[in-house]
Design a protein around this motif. Sequence first.
Motif, PDB file in Angstrom:
ATOM      1  N   ASP A  23       0.840  -1.190   0.000  1.00 33.00           N
ATOM      2  CA  ASP A  23       0.000   0.000   0.000  1.00 33.00           C
ATOM      3  C   ASP A  23       0.881   1.248   0.000  1.00 33.00           C
ATOM      4  O   ASP A  23       1.864   1.337   0.745  1.00 33.00           O
ATOM      5  N   GLY A  24       0.535   2.195  -0.824  1.00 32.84           N
ATOM      6  CA  GLY A  24       1.284   3.439  -0.867  1.00 32.84           C
ATOM      7  C   GLY A  24       2.558   3.370  -1.669  1.00 32.84           C
ATOM      8  O   GLY A  24       3.387   4.278  -1.584  1.00 32.84           O
ATOM      9  N   ALA A  25       2.733   2.299  -2.462  1.00 35.03           N
ATOM     10  CA  ALA A  25       3.929   2.199  -3.303  1.00 35.03           C
ATOM     11  C   ALA A  25       3.739   2.990  -4.587  1.00 35.03           C
ATOM     12  O   ALA A  25       2.625   3.115  -5.101  1.00 35.03           O
ATOM     13  N   ARG A  26       4.833   3.537  -5.108  1.00 40.16           N
ATOM     14  CA  ARG A  26       4.795   4.301  -6.352  1.00 40.16           C
ATOM     15  C   ARG A  26       5.976   3.920  -7.229  1.00 40.16           C
ATOM     16  O   ARG A  26       7.050   3.563  -6.737  1.00 40.16           O
ATOM     17  N   PHE A  27       5.774   4.041  -8.537  1.00 42.18           N
ATOM     18  CA  PHE A  27       6.876   3.865  -9.481  1.00 42.18           C
ATOM     19  C   PHE A  27       7.736   5.127  -9.473  1.00 42.18           C
ATOM     20  O   PHE A  27       7.228   6.245  -9.376  1.00 42.18           O
ATOM     21  N   LEU A  28       9.036   4.949  -9.619  1.00 44.64           N
ATOM     22  CA  LEU A  28       9.974   6.063  -9.694  1.00 44.64           C
ATOM     23  C   LEU A  28      10.785   5.935 -10.973  1.00 44.64           C
ATOM     24  O   LEU A  28      11.435   4.917 -11.207  1.00 44.64           O
ATOM     25  N   LEU A  48       9.117   3.260  -2.960  1.00 36.41           N
ATOM     26  CA  LEU A  48       9.398   3.644  -4.336  1.00 36.41           C
ATOM     27  C   LEU A  48       9.993   2.447  -5.063  1.00 36.41           C
ATOM     28  O   LEU A  48      10.946   1.832  -4.582  1.00 36.41           O
ATOM     29  N   VAL A  49       9.429   2.148  -6.223  1.00 38.38           N
ATOM     30  CA  VAL A  49       9.934   1.065  -7.059  1.00 38.38           C
ATOM     31  C   VAL A  49      10.590   1.691  -8.277  1.00 38.38           C
ATOM     32  O   VAL A  49       9.907   2.250  -9.146  1.00 38.38           O
ATOM     33  N   ASP A 208      -5.475   1.315 -10.972  1.00 39.03           N
ATOM     34  CA  ASP A 208      -4.534   1.350  -9.860  1.00 39.03           C
ATOM     35  C   ASP A 208      -3.384   0.377 -10.120  1.00 39.03           C
ATOM     36  O   ASP A 208      -3.602  -0.780 -10.517  1.00 39.03           O
ATOM     37  N   GLY A 209      -2.168   0.862  -9.908  1.00 38.72           N
ATOM     38  CA  GLY A 209      -1.006   0.007 -10.061  1.00 38.72           C
ATOM     39  C   GLY A 209      -0.538  -0.189 -11.480  1.00 38.72           C
ATOM     40  O   GLY A 209       0.413  -0.946 -11.720  1.00 38.72           O
TER      41      GLY A 209
END
Length: 334
Positions: A23-28, A48-49, A208-209
Amino acid sequence: MRAFAYQRTTEVRDALSLVAEHDGARFLAGGTNLVDLMKAGVESPARLVDIRSLALGEISETPEGGLVLGATVTNSAVAADPRVRRRYPALSQAILAGASGQLRNMATVGGNLLQRTRCSYFADPSEACNKRVPGSGCSALNGAHHNHAVLDWTQHCVATHPSDMAVPLAAFDAVVRYETLDGTAEVPLSEFYLPVGDRPDLETVLPDGALITAVVLPAAKVAVTSRYRKVRERASYAFATVSVAAALDIQDGLVQDVRLALGGVASRPWRARLAESALRGGPFTAERISAAADLELAVAQPLRDNGYKVTLARNLIEAVLSDLVADMGEGPSR
């Protein structure tokens, strides 16, 4: 800035799984927008991924003569690519007008489309902003809004979309390709951004995602004769007050095809389809240019302090189209 976890991956599937699992992960990617928002406390992802090592960093050809821009291709690489400069010159011009060289070297195609508004109220957690906190209000409505939207805004949000790159992409009927754990899908850029409505925090149709993997530019003869012009408050690095991407194909004095898109006037790149329809199929005259621009902007609803944008957009449409005809060695008849 709050603490966050960081992971790097080399596979699209792994990146999707990592974001889905937390939860709360984002692509960087380049981070030129996301990291700034994290510093300001506007964004606070728990993880951050990093996707810069994914195999999405190439520009390739389509069988029809278009181009596929990988999502992690840098803005600098797109602007410098000879195929982009030759087939879609307005795109190269827009990118070069969009930021400093250092930012262009980091910013990516996918990230550019997903950058958030530069409205000062959005960037300030102490101010009311429905885009940042749904239901909190919009301080810009009665505040400093001289550079805000004149088209397609609502009482919930009057912010503009900041991307220069997205404006010619809209004019050229670009398609956004993305991937989820369920597979690959595509959506036309014309349908990618959501209208403001009563939930301005919901900005795109991406599930989402989902991860943008590429932007596809269809082959378009008209795109070869194209131009991007941006008016800004200072000549150096600044976001658009109003911008225009235009492309034109004239044969035997008649407009065979025309593309027009505006930046800096709405919450998304504004495709000027009414103006296009008014010009297409007829002679290219100064009177018809003016009438087409007026038709497109008739629905504008300027705020207290930004009515000048309507006049500026009208004049910019006329100027860019006239410049394109001059490039062809002709001029609008009268």
